[in-house]
Design an enzyme around this catalytic site. Structure first.
Site, PDB file in Angstrom:
ATOM      1  N   HIS A 143      55.697  39.317  35.732  1.00  9.68           N
ATOM      2  CA  HIS A 143      56.726  38.423  35.197  1.00  9.68           C
ATOM      3  C   HIS A 143      56.199  36.998  35.064  1.00  9.68           C
ATOM      4  CE1 HIS A 143      60.417  40.956  35.263  1.00  9.68           C
ATOM      5  NE2 HIS A 143      59.658  41.673  36.068  1.00  9.68           N
ATOM      6  N   CYS A 155      57.045  43.744  31.606  1.00  6.20           N
ATOM      7  CA  CYS A 155      57.528  44.743  32.565  1.00  6.20           C
ATOM      8  C   CYS A 155      57.949  46.040  31.860  1.00  6.20           C
ATOM      9  CB  CYS A 155      58.663  44.160  33.415  1.00  6.20           C
ATOM     10  SG  CYS A 155      58.960  45.048  34.953  1.00  6.20           S
ATOM     11  N   GLU A 160      57.503  34.561  33.658  1.00  6.72           N
ATOM     12  CA  GLU A 160      58.593  33.580  33.790  1.00  6.72           C
ATOM     13  C   GLU A 160      58.911  33.269  35.240  1.00  6.72           C
ATOM     14  OE1 GLU A 160      60.667  37.250  34.814  1.00  6.72           O
ATOM     15  OE2 GLU A 160      59.106  36.751  33.376  1.00  6.72           O
TER      16      GLU A 160
END
Length: 390
Positions: free
Chosen positions: A365, A281, A367
């Site tokens: 993202h 990001c 994650e």
């Protein structure tokens, strides 16, 4: 203005959203009372509102949730990505109901109130989303007053005069102020988060905290690394003092060009010595700036848990979680940087890697939290490279 009398809200309205163009949207307030000014954006995720509200990347923003039933599973102390909520407030369609989830420990209303964040319910969130898509993300003030009394002219002036996120460095405001070790792993049902699970003999990753989410650190640990977190303003020497095998550049809020004034020189020195780098990001945008690319403010941004991204090497598509309002301009990438992932929504750059340095990054993202886990392999890819070079 000083003598202006408070405006009485329409019947049953106890909260309001006032936009920079003077638009006034009434609703029912929940959470904390008060007022907050920021950029109004929308998020399309159907789950994970706690993770969204606590994501440091949302600093300076008011979130319009497109899914109507926000708050229906309550709140708990586990589903957070930061110590405190960083989003300024949220806008929802339906009133928050009593929780219906076995993990809930309190209502979303109570959780917001305890954390000083404002909620606005009863809004046509689809219409607001459409307005943002057409006109771009506006500045706005969200306000909640149980008596329904507001100084609309003052709120309009506050929204109109707020400078906006472009040119604003927010990483310093949400970053940790000192270094620390992280050794917790991923969450499992019935056990919660794995604690003290980092491999002390695994690769050492130094994560530069521009506003990182906790689940990033958990994924690095799960991939076999042990992690040290350093502040956003850490110098090259401070990073290297921890003897990292690799460096992670985290997500975060604000304008990458503003944060880049102190972050880019550090990244450039890390690249010069060939230190392996992985960015997510804002970290992706800063890596782009460090190699000479340009970033720009997007019209509406990408925020949600259902964004399709195409890999350029094999054409496979990953469904990803995204939260960004700035992007790297693909046309400005230097010859030694190649696009690895492309957004299938608008063709914007979603990943890059350097051909002459061990560095790569993604705009989305991997994650998740919330979101799909299609891209968890990137953490394993990064840590495996560090193991191979050890």
């Amino acid at each position: 203005m000083a003598d202006a009398k408070p405006t009485r809200a329409p019947d049953s309205a106890t909260a309001v959203l006032v936009l920079g163009d003077g638009t006034v949207i009434w609703g029912r307030g929940f959470g904390a009372e008060g007022a907050a000014v920021g950029e109004v954006c929308f998020n399309t995720a159907m789950t994970g509102y706690q993770e969204v509200m606590t994501d440091p990347s949302y600093a300076g923003q008011i979130i319009n949730f497109t899914f109507p039933h926000i708050g229906n599973v309550g709140a708990n102390p586990e589903d957070v990505e930061g110590i405190n909520p960083h989003a300024l407030g949220c806008i929802v369609r339906e009133d928050v109901t009593d929780p219906s989830n076995f993990r809930s420990t309190q209502t979303f209303d109570t959780w917001l109130r305890n954390n000083g964040r404002i909620g606005l319910a009863g809004v046509d969130t689809r219409a607001l989303t459409r307005a943002i898509r057409i006109g771009g993300a506006p500045n706005g003030v969200i306000a909640h007053n149980a008596k329904g009394e507001f100084d609309l002219e003052a709120l309009k002036a506050q929204a109109r005069e707020w400078p906006g996120l472009e040119g604003m460095d927010l990483a310093k405001e949400v970053s940790s102020t000192q270094s620390y070790k992280w050794d917790d792993g991923l969450w499992t049902l019935g056990e919660g988060y794995a604690t003290h699970s980092a491999n002390p003999d695994g690769p050492h990753v130094v994560a530069i905290d521009y506003g990182l989410k906790r689940n990033i650190l958990r994924n690095l640990v799960a991939a076999g690394a042990h992690v040290t977190v350093v502040p956003a303003t850490a110098t090259f020497d401070e990073v290297m003092a921890h003897a990292p095998d690799g460096v992670f550049l985290s997500n975060g809020p604000g304008d990458p060009a503003a944060t880049g004034s102190y972050a880019v020189p550090v990244i450039q020195k890390l690249l010069e010595i060939g230190k392996p780098i992985f960015g997510i990001c804002l970290g992706h945008q800063l890596l782009g700036l460090a190699v000479g690319a340009k970033t720009f403010k997007m019209h509406q941004g990408h925020r949600g848990a259902n964004h399709p991204v195409k890999r350029t090497d094999d054409g496979r598509v990953e469904i990803t979680s995204m939260n960004h309002g700035f992007a790297v301009d693909t046309a400005t990438l230097p010859a030694n940087a190649e696009a690895t992932h492309i957004s299938l929504f608008d063709g914007s750059l979603a990943g890059l890697r350097l051909t002459d340095k061990p560095a790569f990054s993604v705009q989305y993202h991997p994650e998740a939290s919330p979101g799909p886990q299609d891209s968890h392999y990137l953490f394993e890819q990064f840590v495996s490279r560090l193991k191979a070079e050890a």
